[in-house]
Design a protein around this motif. Structure first.
Motif, PDB file in Angstrom:
ATOM      1  N   VAL A   1      13.625  51.324   4.833  1.00  0.00           N
ATOM      2  CA  VAL A   1      12.517  50.527   5.372  1.00  0.00           C
ATOM      3  C   VAL A   1      12.669  50.466   6.885  1.00  0.00           C
ATOM      4  O   VAL A   1      13.787  50.336   7.395  1.00  0.00           O
ATOM      5  CB  VAL A   1      12.515  49.099   4.786  1.00  0.00           C
ATOM      6  N   VAL A   2      11.559  50.552   7.593  1.00  0.00           N
ATOM      7  CA  VAL A   2      11.571  50.499   9.051  1.00  0.00           C
ATOM      8  C   VAL A   2      10.968  49.175   9.506  1.00  0.00           C
ATOM      9  O   VAL A   2       9.963  48.714   8.943  1.00  0.00           O
ATOM     10  CB  VAL A   2      10.789  51.685   9.654  1.00  0.00           C
ATOM     11  N   VAL A   3      11.563  48.561  10.517  1.00  0.00           N
ATOM     12  CA  VAL A   3      11.061  47.298  11.066  1.00  0.00           C
ATOM     13  C   VAL A   3      11.098  47.370  12.586  1.00  0.00           C
ATOM     14  O   VAL A   3      11.752  48.233  13.166  1.00  0.00           O
ATOM     15  CB  VAL A   3      11.901  46.089  10.588  1.00  0.00           C
ATOM     16  N   HIS A   4      10.395  46.467  13.221  1.00  0.00           N
ATOM     17  CA  HIS A   4      10.537  46.296  14.672  1.00  0.00           C
ATOM     18  C   HIS A   4      10.366  44.827  15.008  1.00  0.00           C
ATOM     19  O   HIS A   4       9.689  44.080  14.280  1.00  0.00           O
ATOM     20  CB  HIS A   4       9.560  47.176  15.447  1.00  0.00           C
ATOM     21  N   PRO A   5      10.968  44.361  16.107  1.00  0.00           N
ATOM     22  CA  PRO A   5      10.990  42.926  16.410  1.00  0.00           C
ATOM     23  C   PRO A   5       9.814  42.419  17.227  1.00  0.00           C
ATOM     24  O   PRO A   5       9.723  41.210  17.482  1.00  0.00           O
ATOM     25  CB  PRO A   5      12.278  42.775  17.209  1.00  0.00           C
ATOM     26  N   GLY A   6       8.933  43.329  17.684  1.00  0.00           N
ATOM     27  CA  GLY A   6       7.869  42.891  18.581  1.00  0.00           C
ATOM     28  C   GLY A   6       8.400  42.660  19.979  1.00  0.00           C
ATOM     29  O   GLY A   6       9.333  43.324  20.428  1.00  0.00           O
ATOM     30  N   GLY A   7       7.793  41.702  20.677  1.00  0.00           N
ATOM     31  CA  GLY A   7       8.222  41.390  22.036  1.00  0.00           C
ATOM     32  C   GLY A   7       9.179  40.224  22.033  1.00  0.00           C
ATOM     33  O   GLY A   7       8.774  39.053  22.039  1.00  0.00           O
ATOM     34  N   ALA A   8      10.467  40.517  21.992  1.00  0.00           N
ATOM     35  CA  ALA A   8      11.486  39.473  21.854  1.00  0.00           C
ATOM     36  C   ALA A   8      12.224  39.286  23.173  1.00  0.00           C
ATOM     37  O   ALA A   8      12.865  40.210  23.664  1.00  0.00           O
ATOM     38  CB  ALA A   8      12.470  39.848  20.746  1.00  0.00           C
ATOM     39  N   LEU A   9      12.115  38.088  23.732  1.00  0.00           N
ATOM     40  CA  LEU A   9      12.677  37.799  25.050  1.00  0.00           C
ATOM     41  C   LEU A   9      13.850  36.832  24.978  1.00  0.00           C
ATOM     42  O   LEU A   9      13.844  35.881  24.190  1.00  0.00           O
ATOM     43  CB  LEU A   9      11.604  37.189  25.955  1.00  0.00           C
ATOM     44  N   ASP A  10      14.833  37.032  25.849  1.00  0.00           N
ATOM     45  CA  ASP A  10      15.942  36.083  25.966  1.00  0.00           C
ATOM     46  C   ASP A  10      15.453  34.697  26.352  1.00  0.00           C
ATOM     47  O   ASP A  10      15.990  33.684  25.899  1.00  0.00           O
ATOM     48  CB  ASP A  10      16.944  36.571  27.021  1.00  0.00           C
ATOM     49  N   SER A  11      14.426  34.648  27.207  1.00  0.00           N
ATOM     50  CA  SER A  11      13.948  33.366  27.715  1.00  0.00           C
ATOM     51  C   SER A  11      13.294  32.498  26.642  1.00  0.00           C
ATOM     52  O   SER A  11      13.096  31.300  26.839  1.00  0.00           O
ATOM     53  CB  SER A  11      12.961  33.584  28.865  1.00  0.00           C
ATOM     54  N   LEU A  12      12.953  33.100  25.499  1.00  0.00           N
ATOM     55  CA  LEU A  12      12.344  32.354  24.399  1.00  0.00           C
ATOM     56  C   LEU A  12      13.299  32.207  23.217  1.00  0.00           C
ATOM     57  O   LEU A  12      12.903  31.734  22.158  1.00  0.00           O
ATOM     58  CB  LEU A  12      11.059  33.054  23.946  1.00  0.00           C
ATOM     59  N   THR A  13      14.543  32.611  23.425  1.00  0.00           N
ATOM     60  CA  THR A  13      15.540  32.618  22.357  1.00  0.00           C
ATOM     61  C   THR A  13      16.406  31.365  22.426  1.00  0.00           C
ATOM     62  O   THR A  13      16.908  31.024  23.503  1.00  0.00           O
ATOM     63  CB  THR A  13      16.431  33.870  22.489  1.00  0.00           C
ATOM     64  N   PRO A  14      16.594  30.659  21.319  1.00  0.00           N
ATOM     65  CA  PRO A  14      17.432  29.449  21.350  1.00  0.00           C
ATOM     66  C   PRO A  14      18.886  29.782  21.657  1.00  0.00           C
ATOM     67  O   PRO A  14      19.382  30.864  21.334  1.00  0.00           O
ATOM     68  CB  PRO A  14      17.278  28.878  19.938  1.00  0.00           C
ATOM     69  N   SER A  15      19.558  28.854  22.289  1.00  0.00           N
ATOM     70  CA  SER A  15      20.960  29.044  22.659  1.00  0.00           C
ATOM     71  C   SER A  15      21.862  28.991  21.437  1.00  0.00           C
ATOM     72  O   SER A  15      21.587  28.281  20.468  1.00  0.00           O
ATOM     73  CB  SER A  15      21.397  27.968  23.655  1.00  0.00           C
TER      74      SER A  15
END
Length: 283
Positions: free
Chosen positions: A179-193
């Motif tokens: 199965v193939v997947v992709h994460p989209g537009g994933a940014l560090d600035s929107l990622t929880p610590s």
């Protein structure tokens, strides 16, 4: 299942790989963090256990850029219910990008083959692959040497490989699926610590409307591992414009599933790695 799902996540110590591992652990899976760094893997495991008491998580030494080392890495594993080919780099010499992002996973699949007889093989690609095309005469981008384009092409190679792998598994009536997947537009600035793993930098409101964090970017991979309705050969990504939101089934672009290109890529990957993946998988 009678036992926890056993999943290897390459690059499971940071970024999308970390959140894939964390979310799988939350779902009760036994998670193996494939990582070059013992220190980073230990920090990731500690962060997961802090959020998921009793989580079963361990480190597997894994360096995808060092192809000869991958056999010994695979020898340290029990049979797998799933593997998430997630690890990747985005900023390096073009030949290193291709070698790590694609050839490393291709070679790892060879050595993992005895452990994957009924597993889900999840390949994580990138939105960047949409605008690229493979140059079969210069797969490593040695002539153009554009790092950004080389990254997109290496991710496209991985996605093409994932679709071709499933075609071959189906033809061989294998119990495994790809199965193939992709994460989209994933940014560090929107990622929880996560202590010891990631500290969230300053965010922007506009980015939050269009994109999402790496925790959300991990969801398509987690969905592909755990949802019993997922089928081989599918592409899963974020619902909203392929950039953010809950996982949904996507229609892959034609160049990602082109069979002639994929067959040539497969043959060249066998040549470059010196490993006949089709033979060891019985395909």
């Amino acid at each position: 299942m009678a036992r926890p799902v056993n999943v290897l996540v390459t690059g499971g110590n940071a970024g999308i790989g970390y959140f894939t591992a964390e979310q799988l652990a939350e779902a009760g899976a036994s998670v193996v963090l494939g990582s070059r760094s013992q220190t980073k893997a230990d920090a990731a495991a500690d962060a997961i256990r802090a959020r998921v008491p009793g989580a079963v998580v361990r480190h597997l030494p894994l360096d995808l850029a060092d192809l000869p080392s991958l056999k010994s890495s695979a020898d340290g594993l029990d049979p797998l219910d799933a593997v998430v080919f997630n690890a990747g780099i985005a900023d390096a010499e073009p030949e290193i990008l291709f070698a790590t992002n694609h050839l490393g996973h291709f070679a790892l699949a060879y050595w993992l083959a005895p452990l994957l007889t009924s597993a889900r093989i999840i390949t994580v690609g990138s939105f960047a692959a949409r605008s690229e095309r493979l140059d079969l005469d210069d797969l490593q981008s040695l002539e153009e040497r554009d790092t950004k384009r080389a990254y997109g092409r290496s991710e496209l190679a991985q996605m093409s490989f994932g679709f071709e792998l499933d075609r071959r598994l189906r033809a061989a009536h294998s119990k495994a699926m790809s199965v193939v997947v992709h994460p989209g537009g994933a940014l560090d600035s929107l990622t929880p610590s996560r202590p010891g793993v990631h500290t969230r930098p300053a965010s922007t409101r506009i980015a939050g409307l269009l994109l999402h964090g790496k925790d959300s970017g991990a969801r398509p991979a987690v969905h592909a591992v755990l949802d019993p309705a997922v089928e081989g050969g599918q592409l899963w990504g974020p619902r909203q414009f392929g950039l953010r939101g809950k996982p949904h089934l996507e229609q892959p672009h034609a160049h990602m599933t082109d069979e002639q290109t994929a067959k040539k890529l497969w043959d060249k990957s066998c040549e470059l790695t010196g490993l006949d993946l089709g033979e060891v998988l019985g395909l």
